[in-house]
Design a protein around this motif. Structure first.
Motif, PDB file in Angstrom:
ATOM      1  N   GLY A   1      -3.701   8.916  13.598  1.00  0.00           N
ATOM      2  CA  GLY A   1      -3.626   8.627  12.170  1.00  0.00           C
ATOM      3  C   GLY A   1      -2.304   7.996  11.789  1.00  0.00           C
ATOM      4  N   TYR A   2      -1.220   8.549  12.304  1.00  0.00           N
ATOM      5  CA  TYR A   2       0.100   7.985  12.039  1.00  0.00           C
ATOM      6  C   TYR A   2       0.266   6.633  12.723  1.00  0.00           C
ATOM      7  N   LEU A   3      -0.259   6.488  13.925  1.00  0.00           N
ATOM      8  CA  LEU A   3      -0.177   5.215  14.632  1.00  0.00           C
ATOM      9  C   LEU A   3      -0.922   4.123  13.865  1.00  0.00           C
ATOM     10  N   ALA A   4      -2.041   4.483  13.253  1.00  0.00           N
ATOM     11  CA  ALA A   4      -2.822   3.511  12.481  1.00  0.00           C
ATOM     12  C   ALA A   4      -2.052   3.043  11.253  1.00  0.00           C
TER      13      ALA A   4
ATOM     14  N   TRP B   1      -6.929   6.393  -4.413  1.00  0.00           N
ATOM     15  CA  TRP B   1      -8.067   6.791  -3.583  1.00  0.00           C
ATOM     16  C   TRP B   1      -7.756   8.158  -2.980  1.00  0.00           C
ATOM     17  N   PHE B   2      -8.604   9.139  -3.274  1.00  0.00           N
ATOM     18  CA  PHE B   2      -8.355  10.517  -2.864  1.00  0.00           C
ATOM     19  C   PHE B   2      -9.247  10.913  -1.688  1.00  0.00           C
ATOM     20  N   PHE B   3      -8.623  11.446  -0.654  1.00  0.00           N
ATOM     21  CA  PHE B   3      -9.358  12.051   0.457  1.00  0.00           C
ATOM     22  C   PHE B   3      -8.805  13.470   0.587  1.00  0.00           C
TER      23      PHE B   3
ATOM     24  N   ASP C   1     -14.108  18.975   5.537  1.00  0.00           N
ATOM     25  CA  ASP C   1     -14.104  18.403   6.882  1.00  0.00           C
ATOM     26  C   ASP C   1     -13.401  17.045   6.967  1.00  0.00           C
ATOM     27  N   ILE C   2     -12.768  16.601   5.884  1.00  0.00           N
ATOM     28  CA  ILE C   2     -12.056  15.318   5.923  1.00  0.00           C
ATOM     29  C   ILE C   2     -10.955  15.376   6.971  1.00  0.00           C
ATOM     30  N   ASP C   3     -10.869  14.325   7.797  1.00  0.00           N
ATOM     31  CA  ASP C   3      -9.918  14.285   8.904  1.00  0.00           C
ATOM     32  C   ASP C   3      -8.938  13.130   8.701  1.00  0.00           C
ATOM     33  N   PHE C   4      -7.656  13.434   8.667  1.00  0.00           N
ATOM     34  CA  PHE C   4      -6.625  12.430   8.425  1.00  0.00           C
ATOM     35  C   PHE C   4      -6.652  11.315   9.457  1.00  0.00           C
TER      36      PHE C   4
ATOM     37  N   ALA D   1       0.860  -1.188   0.000  1.00  0.00           N
ATOM     38  CA  ALA D   1       0.000   0.000   0.000  1.00  0.00           C
ATOM     39  C   ALA D   1       0.889   1.229   0.000  1.00  0.00           C
ATOM     40  N   CYS D   2       0.453   2.262  -0.684  1.00  0.00           N
ATOM     41  CA  CYS D   2       1.214   3.508  -0.755  1.00  0.00           C
ATOM     42  C   CYS D   2       0.336   4.654  -0.260  1.00  0.00           C
ATOM     43  N   PHE D   3       0.893   5.483   0.599  1.00  0.00           N
ATOM     44  CA  PHE D   3       0.206   6.676   1.083  1.00  0.00           C
ATOM     45  C   PHE D   3       0.972   7.913   0.611  1.00  0.00           C
ATOM     46  N   ILE D   4       0.254   8.891   0.091  1.00  0.00           N
ATOM     47  CA  ILE D   4       0.839  10.205  -0.167  1.00  0.00           C
ATOM     48  C   ILE D   4       0.251  11.140   0.881  1.00  0.00           C
ATOM     49  N   LEU D   5       1.093  11.626   1.776  1.00  0.00           N
ATOM     50  CA  LEU D   5       0.648  12.454   2.898  1.00  0.00           C
ATOM     51  C   LEU D   5       1.184  13.874   2.737  1.00  0.00           C
ATOM     52  N   GLY D   6       0.276  14.832   2.782  1.00  0.00           N
ATOM     53  CA  GLY D   6       0.680  16.210   2.577  1.00  0.00           C
ATOM     54  C   GLY D   6       0.247  17.115   3.702  1.00  0.00           C
ATOM     55  N   ALA D   7       0.183  18.381   3.383  1.00  0.00           N
ATOM     56  CA  ALA D   7      -0.127  19.422   4.360  1.00  0.00           C
ATOM     57  C   ALA D   7      -1.428  19.100   5.090  1.00  0.00           C
ATOM     58  N   GLY D   8      -1.406  19.218   6.375  1.00  0.00           N
ATOM     59  CA  GLY D   8      -2.582  18.993   7.198  1.00  0.00           C
ATOM     60  C   GLY D   8      -2.540  17.688   7.964  1.00  0.00           C
TER      61      GLY D   8
END
Length: 268
Positions: free
Chosen positions: A81-84, A210-212, A241-244, A16-23
């Motif tokens: 979120g990071y722990l998950a 998958w975009f959030f 209101d999407i929450d990481f 699985a790949c995550f792209i994590l940005g600002a917020g």
């Protein structure tokens, strides 16, 4: 949608790949972009008077950047979120394309007890695959606090062919989760997505992204879709209101089934 994505990941043997940005790091104690911007403006207003900060920031010595930024990131501690995501990496290979500078994800891996490797994008080559079958590879695209932090346009809008090839082969080729990454303006990720499209040889892309995205309004959505040629309407959520933390926790809970329904100590 997050729970459904968790099911997709849970049933698959692929990475699985995550792209994590600002917020994504705000709840972990990192400052918002506005605070970082203001700190740089206050420290350079005489030198950069009348100039666009992002066009001139690459001229500042790195040690001056670090002296300015490190106090702003001194209280970073990983939120759920990071722990998950770290917990998910105990069950499969997870690659994170990290657009942030902070160490929240590294700290989460240490807290959860999952093997991990932190890499700087400029150190990557196409021939160096992830070092393990399960675990987390944390790729910092714009540098890291305490090492180097790239913020100016000339520092952040350039990828070498080897760097882009690695991101495509070991990241975007897998199921990709995009949370909080700003793709609504000029962005370095546009180049990566475009290279991925080229590598597909004109074939129709699969629904593996998958975009959030925290955006609202038609114009914001239009810019995002234009930036990413692989945008799929059925795997795309746009909401201010999407929450990481919520998205990541629900995703991991459905994928590995051991977070929300089990005491925290069991998955740490």
């Amino acid at each position: 949608m997050a729970a459904e994505l968790g099911g997709v990941i849970g049933r698959s043997s692929r990475a699985a790949c995550f792209i994590l940005g600002a917020g994504c790091s705000l709840t972990s104690g990192a400052p918002p972009t506005s605070i970082v911007d203001q700190a740089f403006r206050d420290a350079t207003k005489a030198r950069f008077e009348g100039m666009d900060l992002r066009d001139a920031l690459h001229t500042i010595p790195e040690h001056e950047k670090q002296d300015l930024l490190q106090p702003l990131f001194s209280d970073v501690r990983p939120a759920r979120g990071y722990l998950a995501i770290a917990a998910l990496a105990r069950h499969r290979l997870v690659t994170v394309i990290n657009l942030n500078w902070d160490a929240a994800l590294t700290l989460a891996c240490e807290q959860v007890g999952v093997r991990y490797e932190v890499r700087e994008l400029r150190q990557l080559t196409r021939n160096r695959p992830p070092p393990f079958e399960t675990g987390l590879v944390n790729i910092h695209v714009h540098g890291m606090i305490g090492v180097e932090c790239r913020y100016g346009r000339l520092e952040t809008l350039t990828f070498s062919k080897a760097e882009t090839a690695w991101l495509v082969e070991h990241g975007l080729a897998n199921t990709t989760v995009i949370i909080g990454a700003s793709l609504q303006a000029e962005t370095d990720m546009t180049m990566v997505f475009s290279r991925w499209a080229e590598s597909a040889g004109g074939r129709r892309p699969t629904s593996s992204q998958w975009f959030f995205v925290r955006s609202d309004g038609i114009e914001a959505d239009h810019k995002l879709r234009r930036a990413n040629v692989h945008a799929q309407p059925m795997t795309y959520i746009s909401d201010p209101d999407i929450d990481f933390d919520t998205v990541s926790t629900l995703l991991a809970d459905r994928a590995i089934g051991t977070i929300l329904g089990t005491p925290r100590k069991a998955w740490r």
